[in-house]
Enzyme design. Structure first.
Site, PDB file in Angstrom:
ATOM      1  N   ASN A   1       1.521  -2.952   4.182  1.00 43.31           N
ATOM      2  CA  ASN A   1       0.571  -3.808   3.454  1.00 43.31           C
ATOM      3  C   ASN A   1      -0.436  -4.321   4.483  1.00 43.31           C
ATOM      4  O   ASN A   1      -0.340  -4.022   5.681  1.00 43.31           O
ATOM      5  CB  ASN A   1       1.308  -4.948   2.742  1.00 43.31           C
ATOM      6  CG  ASN A   1       0.400  -5.696   1.768  1.00 43.31           C
ATOM      7  OD1 ASN A   1      -0.294  -5.083   0.947  1.00 43.31           O
ATOM      8  ND2 ASN A   1       0.344  -7.016   1.870  1.00 43.31           N
TER       9      ASN A   1
ATOM     10  N   ASP B   1       0.819  -1.218   0.000  1.00 45.80           N
ATOM     11  CA  ASP B   1       0.000   0.000   0.000  1.00 45.80           C
ATOM     12  C   ASP B   1       0.846   1.259   0.000  1.00 45.80           C
ATOM     13  O   ASP B   1       0.427   2.301  -0.484  1.00 45.80           O
ATOM     14  CB  ASP B   1      -0.951  -0.004   1.200  1.00 45.80           C
ATOM     15  CG  ASP B   1      -2.042  -1.014   0.967  1.00 45.80           C
ATOM     16  OD1 ASP B   1      -1.823  -2.207   1.306  1.00 45.80           O
ATOM     17  OD2 ASP B   1      -3.084  -0.647   0.406  1.00 45.80           O
TER      18      ASP B   1
END
Ligand code: MRU
Length: 346
Positions: free
Chosen positions: A247, A237
């Protein structure tokens, strides 16, 4: 791919509703940018690159909705549309990357008529969606070189076609290895609390005919210790300048377990997931989501009333646990600070 994650059609935005999968394959149509923002917040669409595309399309929709007599008024209202998009989810940097790209394009065309600017923004959003598909295929090509024939690949959350405009990042690597005839199989972590692995990754991979085994998150160490996992591949992310990677919650545990068991742990992500403005992962904003995601499964309560709950949606894996970061421009390992800057062309 037998589904479309997000699409611009007839001046609306169409998304497969990921809150209903795998039970129902339903496509929602959005004509109002505020509804697109709500869809991002409510996880109708999720996954870093996919929410970047959704934000861009939401802004293109918003630009069409703006009523303005002057450029000044139009740009003021456009700023507000961008702010609404920016307030949806804090962690995935692709969302902010998509917003900034749309703002830049609008600004670069400020001297045009308002209807022309609206058209340019629509075309830019469509371009972001199309580019993401190409980017994922390139991530797949690079990543597949790291996957040995006959491998069992463990993945966490959903970094697939559903989390991107199509094909996926971590699942792009898996798809490319499968398409290359490497005869691989996948272990998918169910990914509590939202169950992206059980509901989305398992669904996507089964549709594709890629052999997949679903495990609950706390089983990953068991299978690693027994030598049943060849490598791990996950999405991201936000990746800081030193390679620290945010993440889905639980990714850090998988990475530590992989190191303990001498198993390579790979992160697959587009360059738009890099946030080189952050020197390390400690400053990545971590979203905390509603307690009900932990206390309830599909509406059924599984915990005592009024129990105190924490629900961080992401964690940060320190770069030292990451064997390599796979991007559309190539693979980085070792000195992430230098390697990531180079791969990002900065
Ligand atoms: O909360 P989500 O479902 O948006 O979280 C998604 C993830 O953590 C993915 O692994 C990440 O966005 C990479 S998607 C290619």
């Amino acid at each position: 791919m037998s589904f479309r994650t997000i699409e611009w059609r007839d001046n609306t935005v169409i998304m497969i509703d990921q809150t209903r999968l795998p039970g129902e394959e339903i496509y929602n149509t959005y004509a109002d940018y505020k509804d697109v923002a709500e869809a991002i917040r409510g996880m109708v669409i999720r996954g870093a690159p996919a929410i970047g595309v959704a934000a861009a399309m939401g802004i293109a929709l918003g630009a069409r909705e703006i009523i303005a007599d002057t450029h000044e008024s139009f740009f003021r209202q456009l700023e507000n549309v961008c702010d609404v998009m920016a307030r949806t989810r804090p962690t995935a940097v692709n969302l902010f990357w998509g917003i900034e790209r749309m703002k830049r394009v609008a600004e670069a065309n400020r001297d045009k008529k308002l209807d022309q600017i609206r058209e340019i923004l629509k075309n830019e959003a469509i371009r972001i969606e199309e580019e993401d598909q190409t980017i994922c295929r390139n991530i797949g090509k690079w990543g597949a070189t790291l996957i040995p024939a006959g491998a069992t690949v463990l993945t966490h959350c959903n970094a697939g076609g559903l989390a991107t405009a199509g094909y996926g990042t971590a699942l792009g690597v898996i798809r490319a290895a499968h398409e290359a005839g490497k005869n691989i199989q996948v272990f998918a972590d169910e990914t509590r609390p939202w169950l992206q692995g059980a509901r989305l990754t398992a669904w996507e991979l089964m549709k594709e005919g890629i052999p997949t085994t679903l495990i609950s998150d706390n089983m990953a160490g068991f299978f690693m210790q027994r030598g049943e996992i060849t490598c791990c591949v996950v999405g991201a992310d936000r990746i800081a300048a030193n390679g620290d990677t945010a993440n889905k919650i639980g990714t850090y545990s998988v990475a530590v377990l992989a190191r303990e068991n001498n198993i390579p742990f790979y992160v697959a992500a587009p360059v738009s997931t890099l946030d080189l403005s952050l020197s390390d992962g400690s400053r990545i904003p971590i979203e905390e989501r509603p307690a009900s995601e932990v206390t309830h499964i599909r509406g059924a309560n599984i915990a005592p009333e009024n129990i105190k709950v924490r629900n961080p949606s992401f964690d940060v894996t320190p770069a030292r646990y990451i064997s390599a970061i796979i991007t559309e421009n190539g693979i980085v390992s070792g000195d992430y600070c230098a390697g990531l800057r180079k791969i990002a062309g900065r």
